[in-house]
Design a protein around this motif. Sequence first.
Motif, PDB file in Angstrom:
ATOM      1  N   TYR A   1       0.823  -1.214   0.000  1.00  0.00           N
ATOM      2  CA  TYR A   1       0.000   0.000   0.000  1.00  0.00           C
ATOM      3  C   TYR A   1       0.855   1.260   0.000  1.00  0.00           C
ATOM      4  CZ  TYR A   1      -3.341   3.557   1.449  1.00  0.00           C
ATOM      5  OH  TYR A   1      -4.091   4.698   1.513  1.00  0.00           O
ATOM      6  N   LEU A   2       1.917   1.272   0.809  1.00  0.00           N
ATOM      7  CA  LEU A   2       2.715   2.492   0.968  1.00  0.00           C
ATOM      8  C   LEU A   2       3.898   2.579   0.011  1.00  0.00           C
ATOM      9  CD1 LEU A   2       2.696   2.908   4.849  1.00  0.00           C
ATOM     10  CD2 LEU A   2       1.438   4.230   3.153  1.00  0.00           C
ATOM     11  N   ASP A   3       4.215   1.490  -0.692  1.00  0.00           N
ATOM     12  CA  ASP A   3       5.330   1.519  -1.644  1.00  0.00           C
ATOM     13  C   ASP A   3       5.191   2.642  -2.687  1.00  0.00           C
ATOM     14  OD1 ASP A   3       7.281  -0.138  -0.841  1.00  0.00           O
ATOM     15  OD2 ASP A   3       6.786  -1.812  -2.144  1.00  0.00           O
ATOM     16  N   PRO A   4       4.017   2.814  -3.314  1.00  0.00           N
ATOM     17  CA  PRO A   4       3.877   3.910  -4.285  1.00  0.00           C
ATOM     18  C   PRO A   4       4.108   5.279  -3.661  1.00  0.00           C
ATOM     19  CG  PRO A   4       2.097   2.327  -4.528  1.00  0.00           C
ATOM     20  CD  PRO A   4       2.810   1.967  -3.276  1.00  0.00           C
ATOM     21  N   SER A   5       3.712   5.448  -2.402  1.00  0.00           N
ATOM     22  CA  SER A   5       3.921   6.729  -1.718  1.00  0.00           C
ATOM     23  C   SER A   5       5.407   6.979  -1.477  1.00  0.00           C
ATOM     24  CB  SER A   5       3.165   6.757  -0.387  1.00  0.00           C
ATOM     25  OG  SER A   5       1.770   6.754  -0.606  1.00  0.00           O
ATOM     26  N   PHE A   6       6.127   5.911  -1.130  1.00  0.00           N
ATOM     27  CA  PHE A   6       7.568   6.059  -0.928  1.00  0.00           C
ATOM     28  C   PHE A   6       8.259   6.426  -2.241  1.00  0.00           C
ATOM     29  CE2 PHE A   6      11.825   3.999  -0.801  1.00  0.00           C
ATOM     30  CZ  PHE A   6      12.399   4.862   0.109  1.00  0.00           C
ATOM     31  N   GLU A   7       7.841   5.778  -3.320  1.00  0.00           N
ATOM     32  CA  GLU A   7       8.405   6.096  -4.635  1.00  0.00           C
ATOM     33  C   GLU A   7       8.108   7.547  -5.011  1.00  0.00           C
ATOM     34  OE1 GLU A   7       7.984   4.659  -9.312  1.00  0.00           O
ATOM     35  OE2 GLU A   7       7.111   3.462  -7.710  1.00  0.00           O
ATOM     36  N   ALA A   8       6.881   7.990  -4.735  1.00  0.00           N
ATOM     37  CA  ALA A   8       6.508   9.378  -5.034  1.00  0.00           C
ATOM     38  C   ALA A   8       7.335  10.354  -4.204  1.00  0.00           C
ATOM     39  CB  ALA A   8       5.025   9.588  -4.752  1.00  0.00           C
ATOM     40  N   LEU A   9       7.588   9.997  -2.942  1.00  0.00           N
ATOM     41  CA  LEU A   9       8.399  10.859  -2.074  1.00  0.00           C
ATOM     42  C   LEU A   9       9.802  11.041  -2.646  1.00  0.00           C
ATOM     43  CD1 LEU A   9       8.983  12.379   0.582  1.00  0.00           C
ATOM     44  CD2 LEU A   9       9.486  10.157   1.627  1.00  0.00           C
ATOM     45  N   VAL A  10      10.393   9.947  -3.088  1.00  0.00           N
ATOM     46  CA  VAL A  10      11.745  10.001  -3.663  1.00  0.00           C
ATOM     47  C   VAL A  10      11.754  10.877  -4.917  1.00  0.00           C
ATOM     48  CG1 VAL A  10      13.582   8.662  -4.742  1.00  0.00           C
ATOM     49  CG2 VAL A  10      12.435   7.778  -2.704  1.00  0.00           C
ATOM     50  N   LYS A  11      10.754  10.707  -5.788  1.00  0.00           N
ATOM     51  CA  LYS A  11      10.698  11.489  -7.019  1.00  0.00           C
ATOM     52  C   LYS A  11      10.481  12.972  -6.740  1.00  0.00           C
ATOM     53  CE  LYS A  11       9.106   7.764 -10.068  1.00  0.00           C
ATOM     54  NZ  LYS A  11       8.000   7.259 -10.924  1.00  0.00           N
ATOM     55  N   ILE A  12       9.655  13.266  -5.749  1.00  0.00           N
ATOM     56  CA  ILE A  12       9.410  14.666  -5.384  1.00  0.00           C
ATOM     57  C   ILE A  12      10.667  15.298  -4.811  1.00  0.00           C
ATOM     58  CG2 ILE A  12       8.178  16.115  -3.715  1.00  0.00           C
ATOM     59  CD1 ILE A  12       5.724  14.319  -4.212  1.00  0.00           C
ATOM     60  N   GLN A  13      11.387  14.549  -3.962  1.00  0.00           N
ATOM     61  CA  GLN A  13      12.647  15.057  -3.433  1.00  0.00           C
ATOM     62  C   GLN A  13      13.658  15.294  -4.550  1.00  0.00           C
ATOM     63  OE1 GLN A  13      13.517  11.986  -0.492  1.00  0.00           O
ATOM     64  NE2 GLN A  13      13.161  13.453   1.151  1.00  0.00           N
ATOM     65  N   LEU A  14      13.710  14.350  -5.490  1.00  0.00           N
ATOM     66  CA  LEU A  14      14.625  14.488  -6.625  1.00  0.00           C
ATOM     67  C   LEU A  14      14.301  15.725  -7.445  1.00  0.00           C
ATOM     68  CD1 LEU A  14      16.871  13.377  -8.438  1.00  0.00           C
ATOM     69  CD2 LEU A  14      15.137  11.995  -9.605  1.00  0.00           C
ATOM     70  N   LYS A  15      13.020  15.955  -7.701  1.00  0.00           N
ATOM     71  CA  LYS A  15      12.612  17.120  -8.487  1.00  0.00           C
ATOM     72  C   LYS A  15      12.965  18.411  -7.763  1.00  0.00           C
ATOM     73  CE  LYS A  15       8.639  19.292 -10.747  1.00  0.00           C
ATOM     74  NZ  LYS A  15       9.394  19.531 -11.997  1.00  0.00           N
ATOM     75  N   PHE A  16      12.702  18.448  -6.466  1.00  0.00           N
ATOM     76  CA  PHE A  16      13.013  19.654  -5.699  1.00  0.00           C
ATOM     77  C   PHE A  16      14.517  19.943  -5.712  1.00  0.00           C
ATOM     78  CE2 PHE A  16      14.436  21.512  -1.660  1.00  0.00           C
ATOM     79  CZ  PHE A  16      13.805  22.743  -1.735  1.00  0.00           C
ATOM     80  N   CYS A  17      15.316  18.903  -5.458  1.00  0.00           N
ATOM     81  CA  CYS A  17      16.773  19.095  -5.429  1.00  0.00           C
ATOM     82  C   CYS A  17      17.305  19.506  -6.799  1.00  0.00           C
ATOM     83  CB  CYS A  17      17.463  17.810  -4.961  1.00  0.00           C
ATOM     84  SG  CYS A  17      17.107  17.368  -3.237  1.00  0.00           S
ATOM     85  N   ALA A  18      16.762  18.898  -7.867  1.00  0.00           N
ATOM     86  CA  ALA A  18      17.208  19.235  -9.216  1.00  0.00           C
ATOM     87  C   ALA A  18      16.857  20.673  -9.563  1.00  0.00           C
ATOM     88  CB  ALA A  18      16.577  18.279 -10.229  1.00  0.00           C
ATOM     89  N   GLU A  19      15.637  21.097  -9.208  1.00  0.00           N
ATOM     90  CA  GLU A  19      15.211  22.474  -9.475  1.00  0.00           C
ATOM     91  C   GLU A  19      16.058  23.463  -8.676  1.00  0.00           C
ATOM     92  OE1 GLU A  19      13.004  23.843 -11.483  1.00  0.00           O
ATOM     93  OE2 GLU A  19      12.178  22.034 -12.373  1.00  0.00           O
ATOM     94  N   ALA A  20      16.307  23.130  -7.417  1.00  0.00           N
ATOM     95  CA  ALA A  20      17.113  24.014  -6.577  1.00  0.00           C
ATOM     96  C   ALA A  20      18.531  24.139  -7.133  1.00  0.00           C
ATOM     97  CB  ALA A  20      17.146  23.491  -5.138  1.00  0.00           C
ATOM     98  N   TYR A  21      19.102  22.997  -7.544  1.00  0.00           N
ATOM     99  CA  TYR A  21      20.459  23.021  -8.113  1.00  0.00           C
ATOM    100  C   TYR A  21      20.492  23.846  -9.395  1.00  0.00           C
ATOM    101  CZ  TYR A  21      24.825  21.447 -10.211  1.00  0.00           C
ATOM    102  OH  TYR A  21      26.061  21.422 -10.799  1.00  0.00           O
ATOM    103  N   SER A  22      19.493  23.647 -10.234  1.00  0.00           N
ATOM    104  CA  SER A  22      19.451  24.353 -11.514  1.00  0.00           C
ATOM    105  C   SER A  22      19.389  25.866 -11.308  1.00  0.00           C
ATOM    106  CB  SER A  22      18.233  23.877 -12.323  1.00  0.00           C
ATOM    107  OG  SER A  22      18.095  24.633 -13.518  1.00  0.00           O
TER     108      SER A  22
END
Length: 261
Positions: free
Chosen positions: A198-219
């Motif tokens: 049940y929570l696996d998709p949420s964990f995957e979404a969390l990782v992707k959201i963190q990745l997007k935030f870090c990438a945007e911040a770096y850019s």
Amino acid sequence: MSWSGFKKTVNRATVQVMMKAGQIEKTSDRDYEVEERRFRTMEGAALKLQKEAKGYLDALRAMTASQMRIAETIDAFYGEAGAKDGVSRAYKTAVEELDAETIKALDGPYRTTVLEPISRFCAYFPDVNECIKKRNNKLLDYDQMRAKVKKLVEKPDNDPGKLPRTEKEMQMAKEVYEALNDQLTTEMPQLIDLRVPYLDPSFEALVKIQLKFCAEAYSRMAQVQQYLDPDVREQYASGQLDNRVEQVLQEIRDLSIAGAT
């Protein structure tokens, strides 16, 4: 609470006191007890996850708000000097865009894919706890009836029909208790096992959201770097920046107003 409900509560409290005193034998089911402990462990972890997931979103907002404040302060501190090379203004613009676009764009998806699924999962706990409470109450009722039957067997009543009636009541109490006990013993492990898929998709979404935030911040911060003095970047890369800072500090100390005592 009705009068009958009040009497049941008082009777059950009395049974618990008598159990502690050793006057009534308590029914034990080790399989159930193991599953309830596992459920309590998962419940605590899930509620903590819910709290930390909300805290993470709050922390992102707080961080960008703090960046906004320090960017405005830096821009004001540099004043016209900062406006000439554009570095303080570029930093302020990058932080504003990060807050206005990235954080606000991530807010909705984070709530939908992380916060809400976790909250829905935790919303089942009150129902399970209510079933556990009911099961425990029915166990007290059953143990109380067992004690009454045992007493009548050891010391028969003048009414010969009292023992059969009490035994029948005991059997009914046993059936109600065992039905709830079996249901919880069967379904609590299922709920525990379902937490991962049940929570696996949420964990995957969390990782992707963190990745997007870090990438945007770096850019956005990388865009600010072009406004920095190339010599400063080279000195930082070669480890000589500390010497330059110390040199500037010495120049400040050499000033009459800075060296005044």
